[in-house]
Design an enzyme around this catalytic site. Structure first.
Site, PDB file in Angstrom:
ATOM      1  N   TYR A   1      86.960 -34.961   2.084  1.00  0.00           N
ATOM      2  CA  TYR A   1      87.901 -34.026   2.719  1.00  0.00           C
ATOM      3  C   TYR A   1      87.787 -32.614   2.129  1.00  0.00           C
TER       4      TYR A   1
ATOM      5  N   ARG B   1      90.792 -41.323  -4.517  1.00  0.00           N
ATOM      6  CA  ARG B   1      91.918 -40.420  -4.673  1.00  0.00           C
ATOM      7  C   ARG B   1      93.243 -40.873  -4.045  1.00  0.00           C
TER       8      ARG B   1
ATOM      9  N   THR C   1      95.324 -33.782 -11.028  1.00  0.00           N
ATOM     10  CA  THR C   1      96.431 -33.839 -10.081  1.00  0.00           C
ATOM     11  C   THR C   1      97.755 -33.471 -10.747  1.00  0.00           C
TER      12      THR C   1
ATOM     13  N   SER D   1     101.035 -43.923 -10.478  1.00  0.00           N
ATOM     14  CA  SER D   1     100.213 -44.957  -9.825  1.00  0.00           C
ATOM     15  C   SER D   1      98.974 -45.152 -10.695  1.00  0.00           C
TER      16      SER D   1
ATOM     17  N   TYR E   1      96.066 -44.789  -9.697  1.00  0.00           N
ATOM     18  CA  TYR E   1      95.205 -43.636  -9.393  1.00  0.00           C
ATOM     19  C   TYR E   1      95.584 -42.446 -10.284  1.00  0.00           C
ATOM     20  N   HIS E   2      96.887 -42.088 -10.265  1.00  0.00           N
ATOM     21  CA  HIS E   2      97.293 -40.929 -11.065  1.00  0.00           C
ATOM     22  C   HIS E   2      96.985 -41.162 -12.555  1.00  0.00           C
TER      23      HIS E   2
ATOM     24  N   LYS F   1      93.516 -40.204 -13.577  1.00  0.00           N
ATOM     25  CA  LYS F   1      93.329 -38.763 -13.805  1.00  0.00           C
ATOM     26  C   LYS F   1      93.758 -38.370 -15.220  1.00  0.00           C
TER      27      LYS F   1
ATOM     28  N   GLN G   1      95.875 -30.356  -9.294  1.00  0.00           N
ATOM     29  CA  GLN G   1      96.130 -29.910  -7.925  1.00  0.00           C
ATOM     30  C   GLN G   1      97.317 -30.652  -7.311  1.00  0.00           C
TER      31      GLN G   1
ATOM     32  N   THR H   1     108.054 -40.389   8.723  1.00  0.00           N
ATOM     33  CA  THR H   1     108.346 -41.479   7.781  1.00  0.00           C
ATOM     34  C   THR H   1     108.741 -40.939   6.407  1.00  0.00           C
TER      35      THR H   1
ATOM     36  N   ARG I   1     107.174 -46.961  -2.859  1.00  0.00           N
ATOM     37  CA  ARG I   1     106.696 -46.606  -4.204  1.00  0.00           C
ATOM     38  C   ARG I   1     107.813 -46.760  -5.229  1.00  0.00           C
TER      39      ARG I   1
HETATM   40  P1  NAD Z   1      88.017 -37.883  -0.423  1.00  0.00           P
HETATM   41  O1  NAD Z   1      88.230 -39.345  -0.601  1.00  0.00           O
HETATM   42  O2  NAD Z   1      88.055 -37.323   0.949  1.00  0.00           O
HETATM   43  O3  NAD Z   1      86.624 -37.446  -1.080  1.00  0.00           O
HETATM   44  C1  NAD Z   1      86.142 -37.971  -2.291  1.00  0.00           C
HETATM   45  C2  NAD Z   1      84.629 -38.137  -2.143  1.00  0.00           C
HETATM   46  O4  NAD Z   1      84.090 -38.614  -3.374  1.00  0.00           O
HETATM   47  C3  NAD Z   1      84.256 -39.157  -1.064  1.00  0.00           C
HETATM   48  O5  NAD Z   1      83.325 -38.618  -0.163  1.00  0.00           O
HETATM   49  C4  NAD Z   1      83.672 -40.319  -1.857  1.00  0.00           C
HETATM   50  O6  NAD Z   1      82.671 -41.028  -1.133  1.00  0.00           O
HETATM   51  C5  NAD Z   1      83.146 -39.626  -3.106  1.00  0.00           C
HETATM   52  N1  NAD Z   1      83.076 -40.500  -4.278  1.00  0.00           N
HETATM   53  C6  NAD Z   1      84.080 -41.206  -4.849  1.00  0.00           C
HETATM   54  N2  NAD Z   1      83.621 -41.903  -5.882  1.00  0.00           N
HETATM   55  C7  NAD Z   1      82.300 -41.634  -5.994  1.00  0.00           C
HETATM   56  C8  NAD Z   1      81.277 -42.069  -6.862  1.00  0.00           C
HETATM   57  N3  NAD Z   1      81.506 -42.963  -7.843  1.00  0.00           N
HETATM   58  N4  NAD Z   1      80.011 -41.591  -6.713  1.00  0.00           N
HETATM   59  C9  NAD Z   1      79.747 -40.689  -5.719  1.00  0.00           C
HETATM   60  N5  NAD Z   1      80.685 -40.250  -4.839  1.00  0.00           N
HETATM   61  C10 NAD Z   1      81.949 -40.715  -4.984  1.00  0.00           C
HETATM   62  O7  NAD Z   1      89.081 -37.149  -1.367  1.00  0.00           O
HETATM   63  P2  NAD Z   1      89.604 -35.630  -1.359  1.00  0.00           P
HETATM   64  O8  NAD Z   1      90.925 -35.598  -0.698  1.00  0.00           O
HETATM   65  O9  NAD Z   1      88.511 -34.734  -0.909  1.00  0.00           O
HETATM   66  O10 NAD Z   1      89.861 -35.409  -2.911  1.00  0.00           O
HETATM   67  C11 NAD Z   1      88.823 -34.917  -3.752  1.00  0.00           C
HETATM   68  C12 NAD Z   1      89.342 -34.799  -5.182  1.00  0.00           C
HETATM   69  O11 NAD Z   1      90.473 -33.933  -5.219  1.00  0.00           O
HETATM   70  C13 NAD Z   1      89.793 -36.132  -5.782  1.00  0.00           C
HETATM   71  O12 NAD Z   1      89.394 -36.191  -7.132  1.00  0.00           O
HETATM   72  C14 NAD Z   1      91.297 -36.065  -5.712  1.00  0.00           C
HETATM   73  O13 NAD Z   1      91.882 -36.812  -6.730  1.00  0.00           O
HETATM   74  C15 NAD Z   1      91.564 -34.571  -5.859  1.00  0.00           C
HETATM   75  N6  NAD Z   1      92.834 -34.171  -5.220  1.00  0.00           N
HETATM   76  C16 NAD Z   1      92.994 -34.319  -3.861  1.00  0.00           C
HETATM   77  C17 NAD Z   1      94.212 -33.938  -3.280  1.00  0.00           C
HETATM   78  C18 NAD Z   1      94.474 -34.089  -1.803  1.00  0.00           C
HETATM   79  O14 NAD Z   1      95.618 -33.824  -1.380  1.00  0.00           O
HETATM   80  N7  NAD Z   1      93.489 -34.468  -0.994  1.00  0.00           N
HETATM   81  C19 NAD Z   1      95.218 -33.395  -4.095  1.00  0.00           C
HETATM   82  C20 NAD Z   1      95.015 -33.284  -5.473  1.00  0.00           C
HETATM   83  C21 NAD Z   1      93.806 -33.668  -6.030  1.00  0.00           C
HETATM   84  N1  USQ Z   2     105.766 -39.649   1.279  1.00  0.00           N
HETATM   85  C1  USQ Z   2     106.735 -39.830   2.254  1.00  0.00           C
HETATM   86  N2  USQ Z   2     106.328 -40.254   3.486  1.00  0.00           N
HETATM   87  C2  USQ Z   2     105.023 -40.505   3.793  1.00  0.00           C
HETATM   88  C3  USQ Z   2     104.035 -40.311   2.788  1.00  0.00           C
HETATM   89  C4  USQ Z   2     104.447 -39.883   1.540  1.00  0.00           C
HETATM   90  O1  USQ Z   2     107.927 -39.601   2.036  1.00  0.00           O
HETATM   91  O2  USQ Z   2     104.741 -40.895   4.922  1.00  0.00           O
HETATM   92  C5  USQ Z   2     106.166 -39.171  -0.057  1.00  0.00           C
HETATM   93  C6  USQ Z   2     105.675 -40.053  -1.197  1.00  0.00           C
HETATM   94  O3  USQ Z   2     106.559 -41.125  -1.455  1.00  0.00           O
HETATM   95  C7  USQ Z   2     105.583 -39.042  -2.327  1.00  0.00           C
HETATM   96  C8  USQ Z   2     105.232 -37.728  -1.637  1.00  0.00           C
HETATM   97  O4  USQ Z   2     105.552 -37.914  -0.259  1.00  0.00           O
HETATM   98  O5  USQ Z   2     106.820 -38.888  -2.948  1.00  0.00           O
HETATM   99  C9  USQ Z   2     103.772 -37.330  -1.764  1.00  0.00           C
HETATM  100  O6  USQ Z   2     102.970 -38.412  -1.280  1.00  0.00           O
HETATM  101  P1  USQ Z   2     101.464 -38.173  -0.770  1.00  0.00           P
HETATM  102  O7  USQ Z   2     100.960 -39.458  -0.236  1.00  0.00           O
HETATM  103  O8  USQ Z   2     101.407 -36.983   0.101  1.00  0.00           O
HETATM  104  O9  USQ Z   2     100.745 -37.746  -2.132  1.00  0.00           O
HETATM  105  P2  USQ Z   2     100.243 -38.580  -3.383  1.00  0.00           P
HETATM  106  O10 USQ Z   2     100.285 -40.032  -3.171  1.00  0.00           O
HETATM  107  O11 USQ Z   2     100.929 -38.058  -4.589  1.00  0.00           O
HETATM  108  O12 USQ Z   2      98.696 -38.203  -3.444  1.00  0.00           O
HETATM  109  C10 USQ Z   2      98.138 -37.021  -2.877  1.00  0.00           C
HETATM  110  C11 USQ Z   2      96.626 -37.202  -2.868  1.00  0.00           C
HETATM  111  C12 USQ Z   2      96.145 -37.319  -4.310  1.00  0.00           C
HETATM  112  C13 USQ Z   2      96.635 -36.127  -5.113  1.00  0.00           C
HETATM  113  C14 USQ Z   2      98.148 -35.954  -5.020  1.00  0.00           C
HETATM  114  C15 USQ Z   2      98.630 -34.649  -5.620  1.00  0.00           C
HETATM  115  O13 USQ Z   2      96.253 -38.367  -2.124  1.00  0.00           O
HETATM  116  O14 USQ Z   2      94.718 -37.390  -4.332  1.00  0.00           O
HETATM  117  O15 USQ Z   2      96.279 -36.294  -6.463  1.00  0.00           O
HETATM  118  O16 USQ Z   2      98.509 -35.881  -3.614  1.00  0.00           O
HETATM  119  S1  USQ Z   2     100.198 -34.838  -6.443  1.00  0.00           S
HETATM  120  O17 USQ Z   2     101.129 -35.472  -5.504  1.00  0.00           O
HETATM  121  O18 USQ Z   2     100.616 -33.537  -6.825  1.00  0.00           O
HETATM  122  O19 USQ Z   2      99.960 -35.714  -7.567  1.00  0.00           O
END
Ligand code: NAD
Ligand code: USQ
Length: 417
Positions: free
Chosen positions: A11, A100, A144, A179, A181-182, A185, A208, A253, A326
């Site tokens: 993404y 992620r 994150t 989580s 996941y978190h 990080k 981020q 939702t 959650r």
């Molecule tokens: P995404 O899932 O769309 O993209 C991640 C990409 O990494 C995918 O294309 C996946 O195939 C690749 N990947 C994962 N593991 C791999 C591995 N072992 N080897 C090679 N490729 C690998 O996710 P995104 O939303 O683009 O997020 C990218 C980064 O930004 C993540 O680290 C995520 O934690 C961080 N981030 C995202 C958000 C968000 O809101 N999308 C917010 C905060 C932080």
């Molecule tokens: N939430 C709702 N309704 C929904 C989906 C989510 O109320 O339909 C709530 C969740 O309970 C949470 C908040 O919205 O309290 C954020 O949830 P989210 O799914 O938008 O975000 P999160 O799970 O925290 O993860 C996303 C990305 C992750 C990144 C993170 C940044 O998937 O990769 O690290 O945002 S942060 O939230 O600042 O940690």
């Protein structure tokens, strides 16, 4: 500047690769397509059709005359990543390549382990590849805001000065992630800080917030350059989900009381923040942390904003509170600092009706692709074994969990090719 973008098929990674390429960087994207595989496993898909990476890169060259290099492999494979760093000679590595999704990591034991092994091992391999090949490479790592959790005091940018029993020190800000996941990080952050100290590496850890939006100047150039747009209950983030729910007449939702406050930013600002980090690298031995978001929103307030923008466009929207799947504070204090990127020159795109409208325009075009049964938040933090598969897969998994092993075998096989 020569830059490796790890996770460059994702993404954020794909638009980032184009953004940097357009501005004269020599870019190599690394990805093993595991995210596309996880979509197959979960029955999920991007709302916007996404082209295979090879076709994206070809379309980019056709449109701009610029080349983006590709390296298709797993960051878990040290031989591969070390050889790539040796051959490509990057000055910086932007690391987006991790699992992620918080819900994905909370499905069951296998997904928790997969998330932490994938993320922690991939990141460790990258820092070893830097140390072994060229310790001067700047690591720009996507962390994150969720590493901090929701403490009842202001959140600082990475570090906090503490006075205890009459002595004062500046220490890493306490981490209370929500989580597996978190948590991965947090483990990454500790490993990166440690290697900056012991080997003198330079790193920027970008905590981020939640990213929203789907359009950048580069994705707009051609439909083959589009980036993915997730809306389902596993991969969709809240603001993107609310926009799609509004467009298809699904109630928004809101989890529980909807008092969860988070930091948010537009995808265009993500692109620029990385550029700013690259242009202003950390010093050798420096581990620095930037909080990368531009605005804070309470979830219920966000739902209201999306509803108003949707109603303005003639849609009928309900907001529904559903039991929070959650384990998180549903109302809490939240005040996070985020001045370091602004000080470097970030000019934020604030969430406005215009930005919401542009998301609605994309959604309208593709809403026929929405899989209605993937919208629910199917993963409950309180369960150690959630079922998110389809029909017979779920039933079989209930019985003896073999289908999950079969999926793991498939992934392993594709990696060996
Ligand atoms: P995404 O899932 O769309 O993209 C991640 C990409 O990494 C995918 O294309 C996946 O195939 C690749 N990947 C994962 N593991 C791999 C591995 N072992 N080897 C090679 N490729 C690998 O996710 P995104 O939303 O683009 O997020 C990218 C980064 O930004 C993540 O680290 C995520 O934690 C961080 N981030 C995202 C958000 C968000 O809101 N999308 C917010 C905060 C932080
Ligand atoms: N939430 C709702 N309704 C929904 C989906 C989510 O109320 O339909 C709530 C969740 O309970 C949470 C908040 O919205 O309290 C954020 O949830 P989210 O799914 O938008 O975000 P999160 O799970 O925290 O993860 C996303 C990305 C992750 C990144 C993170 C940044 O998937 O990769 O690290 O945002 S942060 O939230 O600042 O940690």
């Amino acid at each position: 500047m020569r830059v490796i973008v790890a996770g460059g098929d994702g993404y954020l990674g794909w638009p980032q690769a184009m953004y940097l390429s357009r501005r004269g960087y020599d870019v190599c994207v690394v990805d093993n397509f595991c995210r596309r595989t996880w979509d197959l496993e979960c029955g999920t898909d991007s709302l916007v059709p996404i082209w295979p990476l090879q076709e994206r890169v070809a379309a980019w060259r056709e449109r701009t005359g610029k080349t983006i290099d590709m390296a298709i492999d797993d960051l878990a494979d040290y031989g591969f990543i070390s050889a790539l760093v040796c051959d490509f000679h990057p000055e910086a590595i932007v690391h987006y390549g991790e699992q992620r999704s918080a819900p994905f990591s909370m499905i069951d034991r296998r997904h928790a382990v997969l998330t932490q092994v994938n993320n922690v091992v991939g990141n460790l391999n990258l820092v070893y590849a830097i140390k072994e090949n060229n310790p001067d490479i700047h690591l720009v790592k996507l962390g994150t805001m969720g590493e901090y959790g929701t403490p009842n005091i202001d959140i600082e940018e990475g570090f906090i000065e503490i006075t205890h029993n009459g002595r004062t020190d500046t220490l890493p800000y306490p981490k209370q992630p929500g989580s597996f996941y978190h948590l991965s990080k947090v483990h990454d952050s500790h490993n990166i800080q440690f290697v900056c100290k012991i080997w003198g590496l330079r790193a920027t850890d970008l905590n981020q917030g939640v990213v929203y939006g789907v359009e950048t100047d580069e994705t707009k150039l051609d439909e083959r350059l589009a980036t993915r747009f997730d809306y389902d209950g596993i991969w969709g983030t809240v603001l993107n989900r609310f926009c799609i729910e509004a467009a298809i007449g699904h109630p928004l939702t809101v989890h529980g009381k909807g008092g969860q406050t988070r930091g948010y930013l537009n995808i265009r600002d993500t692109m620029r923040c990385i550029e700013l980090a690259l242009e202003n690298p950390a010093e050798p031995g420096e581990y620095r942390v930037f909080n990368q978001f531009t605005e804070q929103f309470v979830v219920s307030e966000l739902a209201q904003l999306i509803k108003e923008a949707a109603v303005h466009k003639g849609m009928k929207v309900d907001i529904r509170s559903i039991a929070d799947p959650r384990v998180e504070a549903e109302t809490h204090y939240y005040n996070a600092k985020h001045t370091k990127l602004i000080d470097l020159g970030l000019k934020p795109h604030m969430l406005s009706e215009t930005l919401i409208d542009s998301i609605f325009d994309t959604v309208q075009q593709h809403k026929h692709r929405v899989k209605l049964d993937r919208i629910a938040s199917l993963v409950n933090w309180r369960n150690a074994s959630n079922q998110v598969g389809y029909g017979s897969v779920s039933a079989k998994a209930d019985e003896d969990r073999k289908p999950l092993k079969a999926v793991a075998g498939t992934r392993g096989a594709s990696r060996r090719r």
